[in-house]
Design an enzyme around this catalytic site. Structure first.
Site, PDB file in Angstrom:
ATOM      1  N   HIS A   1      57.320  32.135  46.537  1.00 29.23           N
ATOM      2  CA  HIS A   1      56.648  30.853  46.315  1.00 29.23           C
ATOM      3  C   HIS A   1      57.345  29.686  46.998  1.00 29.23           C
ATOM      4  O   HIS A   1      56.761  28.596  47.105  1.00 29.23           O
ATOM      5  CB  HIS A   1      56.508  30.563  44.817  1.00 29.23           C
ATOM      6  CG  HIS A   1      55.217  31.027  44.253  1.00 29.23           C
ATOM      7  ND1 HIS A   1      54.041  30.356  44.423  1.00 29.23           N
ATOM      8  CD2 HIS A   1      54.913  32.113  43.525  1.00 29.23           C
ATOM      9  CE1 HIS A   1      53.063  30.992  43.822  1.00 29.23           C
ATOM     10  NE2 HIS A   1      53.568  32.080  43.266  1.00 29.23           N
TER      11      HIS A   1
ATOM     12  N   THR B   1      53.588  48.584  51.293  1.00 28.79           N
ATOM     13  CA  THR B   1      53.995  49.752  50.531  1.00 28.79           C
ATOM     14  C   THR B   1      52.749  50.427  49.973  1.00 28.79           C
ATOM     15  O   THR B   1      51.847  49.762  49.474  1.00 28.79           O
ATOM     16  CB  THR B   1      55.000  49.392  49.414  1.00 28.79           C
ATOM     17  OG1 THR B   1      55.422  50.594  48.777  1.00 28.79           O
ATOM     18  CG2 THR B   1      54.443  48.423  48.399  1.00 28.79           C
TER      19      THR B   1
END
Length: 164
Positions: free
Chosen positions: A135, A82
């Site tokens: 994560h 982005t």
């Protein structure tokens, strides 16, 4: 970078409770439109030249802005980018486009003070990058190494032409 750090290109299949390692590279490119953000996908980037990727990004961005994307144009991404900087953003933490493992935010290029080895201060064009990652798939060390690798490529673009 995605080839060197494969977990950044992986996904988590929560139904099967397994990690899906992908050996293909489809980049989602976030595009701001009048009706909101959409993420068309440039497929097979590892098989394309930089110029071909740039042309495909332009084509998909135009389709996005005119509301003419086909369903297949927004499916199959393995990693997203982005460009917050194009909207004036200095720094942010982009949201992962699930089921992808990570997204790279590219921010505005601005002149900033830099301290050189001789302690002199000079103005240099600087760019911030931010990597958001899941994560469950990627740990902080791998995320930092991936980001450092991307920075090295941006600082030495001739390396993009070499077989890494």
């Amino acid at each position: 970078g995605l080839q060197r750090f494969p977990m950044i290109n992986a996904s988590l299949d929560t139904a099967a409770n397994e990690v899906v390692t992908k050996h293909y590279y489809n980049l989602g490119m976030a595009v701001a439109t009048d009706t909101g953000l959409v993420v068309p996908v440039v497929k097979g980037v590892d098989q394309r030249s930089i110029l071909d990727i740039a042309a495909e990004v332009q084509r998909l961005a135009e389709l996005a802005r005119t509301g003419k994307l086909a369903p297949d144009d927004i499916r199959g991404g393995t990693f997203s980018i982005t460009n917050i900087g194009s909207l004036g953003g200095l720094f942010s933490f982009p949201i992962i486009n699930l089921p992808e493992a990570a997204i790279l935010g590219v921010h505005s290029i601005k002149k900033r003070p830099v301290v050189l080895d001789d302690d002199s201060i000079v103005a240099r064009q600087m760019l911030y990058l931010s990597l958001s990652f899941d994560h469950r798939l990627v740990d902080g060390a791998e995320g930092a190494m991936f980001t450092s690798f991307v920075i090295d490529l941006l600082e030495n673009p001739e390396a993009l032409m070499l077989d890494l």
